[in-house]
Design a protein around this motif. Structure first.
Motif, PDB file in Angstrom:
ATOM      1  N   GLY A 104       0.789  -1.225   0.000  1.00 39.57           N
ATOM      2  CA  GLY A 104       0.000   0.000   0.000  1.00 39.57           C
ATOM      3  C   GLY A 104       0.823   1.277   0.000  1.00 39.57           C
ATOM      4  N   ALA A 105       2.129   1.151   0.041  1.00 38.02           N
ATOM      5  CA  ALA A 105       2.989   2.342   0.114  1.00 38.02           C
ATOM      6  C   ALA A 105       2.830   3.195  -1.147  1.00 38.02           C
ATOM      7  N   GLY A 106       2.567   4.466  -0.961  1.00 36.70           N
ATOM      8  CA  GLY A 106       2.456   5.391  -2.093  1.00 36.70           C
ATOM      9  C   GLY A 106       1.150   5.309  -2.849  1.00 36.70           C
ATOM     10  N   GLU A 107       0.163   4.591  -2.313  1.00 38.73           N
ATOM     11  CA  GLU A 107      -1.060   4.336  -3.093  1.00 38.73           C
ATOM     12  C   GLU A 107      -1.896   5.598  -3.330  1.00 38.73           C
ATOM     13  N   LYS A 138       4.804  11.055   3.132  1.00 36.70           N
ATOM     14  CA  LYS A 138       4.335   9.802   3.751  1.00 36.70           C
ATOM     15  C   LYS A 138       5.097   8.598   3.181  1.00 36.70           C
ATOM     16  N   LEU A 139       5.270   8.563   1.859  1.00 35.73           N
ATOM     17  CA  LEU A 139       6.042   7.475   1.236  1.00 35.73           C
ATOM     18  C   LEU A 139       7.496   7.531   1.702  1.00 35.73           C
ATOM     19  N   ASN A 140       8.043   8.729   1.782  1.00 36.33           N
ATOM     20  CA  ASN A 140       9.421   8.887   2.229  1.00 36.33           C
ATOM     21  C   ASN A 140       9.606   8.326   3.649  1.00 36.33           C
ATOM     22  N   THR A 171       9.898  -5.922  -6.144  1.00 34.23           N
ATOM     23  CA  THR A 171       8.741  -6.793  -5.916  1.00 34.23           C
ATOM     24  C   THR A 171       7.543  -6.299  -6.735  1.00 34.23           C
ATOM     25  N   LEU A 172       6.426  -7.002  -6.585  1.00 37.31           N
ATOM     26  CA  LEU A 172       5.190  -6.582  -7.259  1.00 37.31           C
ATOM     27  C   LEU A 172       4.802  -5.157  -6.863  1.00 37.31           C
ATOM     28  N   ALA A 173       5.052  -4.784  -5.622  1.00 38.49           N
ATOM     29  CA  ALA A 173       4.698  -3.439  -5.151  1.00 38.49           C
ATOM     30  C   ALA A 173       5.476  -2.376  -5.928  1.00 38.49           C
ATOM     31  N   ASP A 174       6.755  -2.643  -6.199  1.00 35.13           N
ATOM     32  CA  ASP A 174       7.568  -1.696  -6.976  1.00 35.13           C
ATOM     33  C   ASP A 174       7.090  -1.623  -8.421  1.00 35.13           C
ATOM     34  N   CYS A 175       6.697  -2.768  -8.965  1.00 36.51           N
ATOM     35  CA  CYS A 175       6.211  -2.791 -10.359  1.00 36.51           C
ATOM     36  C   CYS A 175       4.942  -1.956 -10.510  1.00 36.51           C
ATOM     37  N   ASN A 176       4.175  -1.849  -9.441  1.00 38.15           N
ATOM     38  CA  ASN A 176       2.959  -1.052  -9.456  1.00 38.15           C
ATOM     39  C   ASN A 176       3.266   0.438  -9.264  1.00 38.15           C
ATOM     40  N   LEU A 177       4.153   0.757  -8.308  1.00 38.54           N
ATOM     41  CA  LEU A 177       4.391   2.155  -7.931  1.00 38.54           C
ATOM     42  C   LEU A 177       5.364   2.893  -8.842  1.00 38.54           C
ATOM     43  N   LEU A 178       6.444   2.245  -9.242  1.00 40.02           N
ATOM     44  CA  LEU A 178       7.500   2.963  -9.973  1.00 40.02           C
ATOM     45  C   LEU A 178       7.033   3.571 -11.304  1.00 40.02           C
ATOM     46  N   PRO A 179       6.249   2.864 -12.131  1.00 35.89           N
ATOM     47  CA  PRO A 179       5.787   3.501 -13.369  1.00 35.89           C
ATOM     48  C   PRO A 179       4.989   4.781 -13.109  1.00 35.89           C
ATOM     49  N   LYS A 180       4.221   4.799 -12.017  1.00 34.86           N
ATOM     50  CA  LYS A 180       3.441   5.993 -11.674  1.00 34.86           C
ATOM     51  C   LYS A 180       4.362   7.126 -11.210  1.00 34.86           C
ATOM     52  N   LEU A 181       5.365   6.780 -10.401  1.00 35.38           N
ATOM     53  CA  LEU A 181       6.300   7.808  -9.929  1.00 35.38           C
ATOM     54  C   LEU A 181       7.085   8.423 -11.090  1.00 35.38           C
TER      55      LEU A 181
END
Length: 239
Positions: A104-107, A138-140, A171-181
């Motif tokens: 959920g980080a950065g969601e 918050k993510l930081n 991980t899967l969480a990075d694959c979700n968040l990094l493209p958005k960042l």
């Protein structure tokens, strides 16, 4: 040796209809398959001129979609779950997170970013920027807080030195968040001259580490592609 599945990923095409377009869901899937070490073909699809065979495969769907042997999958979250189950150790790398908090980080970042970047009213800018910035803070904080396994190794540490959200591997969480960042970084610079503050050391470290990884760096669309995708919704502020 187990028979390798035959996999094809259909990916949103760029404006030139050939290279990869701006689609964080497509990039997420591309990263997952690359990190798993799977063999797959990548086909870019210009949905304005989508071939009939694709319309028949996934009627009404937008990329990404996955053809796994003869099975069509169209929902990104379900594709992720499906791949984690089907492409499992020892043949393939496991990508799920150790800690549920990592998922959920950065969601909330992308939603606040959208409000900030689509606002045409200069009078609202400072308030929207603060709300957006608070999601980055918050993510930081999450990235700077040591994870349980780090504290097990050294109970005295006060700041995490991990590379990514869940530890030292993507991980899967990075694959979700990094493209958005990546989209956030490119669009905010162009439309608000806003860069992620260097004081956010955890987030800065995270992004620097991510851009060193081929699985992320080489799946990012060109910056120009991202800006073209946002030109109809992002607003310049004429103060």
């Amino acid at each position: 040796m187990i028979n390798q599945p035959v996999m094809s990923v259909f990916y949103q095409a760029s404006v030139d209809a050939e290279s990869v377009g701006n689609c964080p869901f497509c990039q997420r899937l591309f990263m997952i398959l690359w990190l798993k070490g799977a063999n797959f073909t990548l086909t870019t699809v210009d949905m304005r001129r989508a071939p009939d065979v694709l319309k028949a495969l996934a009627p009404g769907s937008q990329p990404p979609f996955l053809l796994f042997n003869d099975e069509v999958k169209t929902d990104t979250n379900k594709i992720e779950e499906f791949l984690e189950e089907k492409l499992a150790p020892p043949e393939y790398t496991k990508l799920c997170c150790r800690y549920k908090e990592s998922n959920g980080a950065g969601e909330d970042i992308f939603r606040k970013f959208s409000g900030y970047i689509k606002n045409p009213n200069p009078g609202l800018n400072d308030m929207l920027e603060k709300k957006f910035l608070s999601t980055l803070v918050k993510l930081n904080m999450f990235l700077e807080t040591p994870l349980p396994h780090e504290l097990d190794q050294n109970p005295n540490i006060t700041e995490s030195s991990r590379l990514y959200l869940d530890g030292d591997t993507l991980t899967l969480a990075d694959c979700n968040l990094l493209p958005k960042l990546n989209i956030v970084k490119v669009v905010c610079k162009q439309y608000r001259d806003f860069a992620i503050p260097p004081e956010l050391k955890g987030l800065t470290r995270y992004l620097n580490n991510a851009y060193k990884q081929d699985e992320f760096r080489y799946t990012c669309p060109n910056d120009s592609e991202i800006l073209i995708a946002y030109q109809s919704v992002a607003k310049y502020l004429n103060k």
